[in-house]
Design a protein around this motif. Structure first.
Motif, mmCIF file in Angstrom:
data_model
loop_
_atom_site.group_PDB
_atom_site.id
_atom_site.type_symbol
_atom_site.label_atom_id
_atom_site.label_comp_id
_atom_site.label_asym_id
_atom_site.label_seq_id
_atom_site.Cartn_x
_atom_site.Cartn_y
_atom_site.Cartn_z
ATOM 1 N N VAL A 11 27.886 -29.099 -19.984
ATOM 2 C CA VAL A 11 29.044 -29.877 -19.559
ATOM 3 C C VAL A 11 29.454 -29.372 -18.183
ATOM 4 C CG1 VAL A 11 31.459 -30.457 -20.009
ATOM 5 C CG2 VAL A 11 29.846 -30.307 -21.913
ATOM 6 N N ILE A 12 29.388 -30.260 -17.186
ATOM 7 C CA ILE A 12 29.736 -29.923 -15.802
ATOM 8 C C ILE A 12 30.967 -30.709 -15.402
ATOM 9 C CG2 ILE A 12 28.941 -29.850 -13.407
ATOM 10 C CD1 ILE A 12 27.242 -28.112 -15.183
ATOM 11 N N GLU A 18 24.170 -33.534 -10.859
ATOM 12 C CA GLU A 18 22.725 -33.331 -10.782
ATOM 13 C C GLU A 18 22.381 -32.085 -9.980
ATOM 14 O OE1 GLU A 18 20.468 -34.890 -12.506
ATOM 15 O OE2 GLU A 18 22.073 -36.072 -13.406
ATOM 16 N N GLN A 19 23.093 -31.885 -8.861
ATOM 17 C CA GLN A 19 22.846 -30.697 -8.051
ATOM 18 C C GLN A 19 23.201 -29.433 -8.830
ATOM 19 O OE1 GLN A 19 25.074 -30.613 -4.388
ATOM 20 N NE2 GLN A 19 24.196 -28.645 -3.730
ATOM 21 N N LEU A 24 21.663 -24.629 -12.172
ATOM 22 C CA LEU A 24 21.625 -23.955 -13.474
ATOM 23 C C LEU A 24 20.185 -23.635 -13.867
ATOM 24 C CD1 LEU A 24 24.114 -25.591 -16.044
ATOM 25 C CD2 LEU A 24 24.064 -23.217 -15.264
ATOM 26 N N ASP A 25 19.299 -24.600 -13.664
ATOM 27 C CA ASP A 25 17.901 -24.409 -14.030
ATOM 28 C C ASP A 25 17.245 -23.307 -13.198
ATOM 29 O OD1 ASP A 25 18.145 -26.398 -15.890
ATOM 30 O OD2 ASP A 25 17.292 -27.970 -14.609
ATOM 31 N N ILE A 34 29.929 -22.834 -8.350
ATOM 32 C CA ILE A 34 31.235 -23.221 -7.790
ATOM 33 C C ILE A 34 31.202 -23.107 -6.272
ATOM 34 C CG2 ILE A 34 33.670 -22.563 -7.607
ATOM 35 C CD1 ILE A 34 33.569 -21.690 -10.515
ATOM 36 N N ASP A 35 30.666 -22.004 -5.777
ATOM 37 C CA ASP A 35 30.635 -21.782 -4.330
ATOM 38 C C ASP A 35 29.788 -22.817 -3.610
ATOM 39 O OD1 ASP A 35 32.214 -19.559 -4.735
ATOM 40 O OD2 ASP A 35 30.535 -18.130 -4.696
ATOM 41 N N GLU A 36 28.704 -23.255 -4.236
ATOM 42 C CA GLU A 36 27.772 -24.161 -3.556
ATOM 43 C C GLU A 36 28.120 -25.631 -3.719
ATOM 44 O OE1 GLU A 36 22.911 -24.776 -3.235
ATOM 45 O OE2 GLU A 36 23.796 -22.889 -3.920
ATOM 46 N N THR A 37 28.599 -26.028 -4.898
ATOM 47 C CA THR A 37 28.853 -27.456 -5.150
ATOM 48 C C THR A 37 30.318 -27.784 -5.402
ATOM 49 O OG1 THR A 37 28.593 -27.343 -7.560
ATOM 50 C CG2 THR A 37 26.577 -27.562 -6.246
#
Length: 402
Positions: A11-12, A18-19, A24-25, A34-37
């Protein structure tokens, strides 16, 4: 039979799902995502089965993902990836992919929810609050009030049916919330920290009442709590979460005795053992007892000893020159009948609380027996003061002293 089946659930929360899933993968942490997206990972690759009639407690610190997972079970939090199947009749409905009509059906017919905040309608009476969910189903006023009245009687609020919510105490308002959920007659009940805002005494009373209602109604309950003692008291199974991940899932005693990680060990370190540990986990095995002149020595200082046959059955017990009466005890038996001239046999599954009470009333160790292949009650272990002290001091992780 499985009532809820969760497989590899993510759950995002955010606009770059998608990013974030791709990160996560790649093994990125929640903070890195959090920092990136800018997205928040609420649930990360959780797989969990909840059986019919089970109370499964979701545990974890604030932000661990327990409420995010709970709210996914009735579609309040959309599933980003994975499966979340809920039993509906003879089949399963996947809330991750079902249409709006199916989701509405599941929410109104299959799943009910009790919130931490009581969420009562202040302008409606207690009775009409309890019946509110049935009104949404289009049930006639007379029928929904009849059903709601049955549930108010179950939670002890029948005499308050005409009162408004503000005229009730916090504990009574939460009982109305329970009655409303049970009035829906859904097989699955979701409870999001329903007792956490209440005083400790009221919270304990409502926990007892929930267990009494569960024995009568046999619902499937997923219960979120941050209180470990509460989880150990009411849960058939406990799922501990950290940073959106499921860290350990199992029976309360398993989690207390065999924590998988340091996080879980720290979580259970200060729990009350009376609420969870069983005789089998605490006992001194019968094979470790001292044998003297064909008698098993229970307490050399007090001169307490047992006479057993070749099958391990306890035939007689003596304390110095006094014969002790062998008494068999089962869950629910009256403890008041026990005295200082008795010695008690019980199942290895006896709770530590009951065993301590027996020890207090008789002044003797508790004998643990179970049936062997020949249907003989064989002595398998003993609960003595040393065993109780080990548990109360938190030393049940360690090997017992010789």
């Amino acid at each position: 039979m499985t009532a809820i089946r969760i497989e590899n659930l993510d759950v995002i929360f955010g606009k770059n799902t998608e990013q974030s899933l791709a990160l996560l993968d790649k093994g990125k942490s929640r903070q890195e995502i959090i920092d990136e997206t800018g997205d928040v990972v609420g649930v990360n690759n959780v797989s969990l089965n909840v059986q019919q009639g089970e109370i499964c407690v979701l545990m974890g610190l604030s932000g661990s993902g327990k409420s995010s997972l709970l709210r996914a079970i009735n579609g309040l939090n959309p599933v980003s990836r994975g499966k979340l199947e809920v039993q509906d009749g003879d089949g399963m409905v996947d809330l991750a992919s079902c249409d709006a009509t199916s989701l509405r059906h599941m929410r109104t017919e299959r799943i009910s929810m009790v919130f931490q905040k009581f969420a009562l309608m202040p302008w409606l009476s207690v009775l009409d609050n309890a019946a509110f969910g049935l009104e949404m189903q289009g049930i006639s006023k007379s029928e929904r009030r009849r059903r709601a009245m049955e549930k108010l009687e179950m939670v002890g609020l029948a005499e308050w049916k005409d009162k408004l919510p503000h005229e009730l105490s916090g504990g009574m308002q939460q009982r109305v919330g329970l009655a409303r959920a049970f009035t829906m007659d859904s097989d699955i009940l979701l409870m999001d920290e329903p007792f956490s805002a209440l005083d400790p005494l009221i919270r304990s009373q409502l926990q007892d009442e929930l267990l009494d209602l569960q024995r009568k109604l046999n619902k499937t309950i997923v219960f979120v709590s941050h209180d470990l003692d509460e989880a150990l008291k009411i849960g058939n199974n406990i799922a501990i979460m950290e940073s959106g991940e499921l860290i350990q899932h199992g029976k309360p005693e398993e989690i207390v005795l065999k924590p998988n990680t340091q996080y879980v060990k720290d979580f259970v370190a200060h729990t009350n053992p009376l609420n969870v540990l069983r005789g089998r986990s605490l006992m001194t095995p019968a094979s470790a007892l001292e044998n003297l002149e064909d008698m098993l020595i229970l307490n050399r200082h007090e001169g307490t000893r047992l006479n057993t046959n070749d099958d391990g059955e306890v035939l007689a017990a003596r304390r110095q020159d006094q014969d002790l009466a062998l008494q068999s005890w089962h869950q629910g038996d009256d403890l008041d009948r026990l005295s200082q001239t008795d010695i008690v046999t019980a199942s290895p599954d006896i709770s530590m609380r009951d065993a301590l009470e027996i020890r207090y009333r008789t002044g003797q160790p508790v004998l643990l027996t179970e049936q062997n292949e020949g249907n003989k009650n064989k002595l398998v272990g003993v609960l003595s003061d040393q065993d109780f002290y080990h548990a109360l001091l938190g030393k049940h992780f360690e090997a017992k002293l010789a």
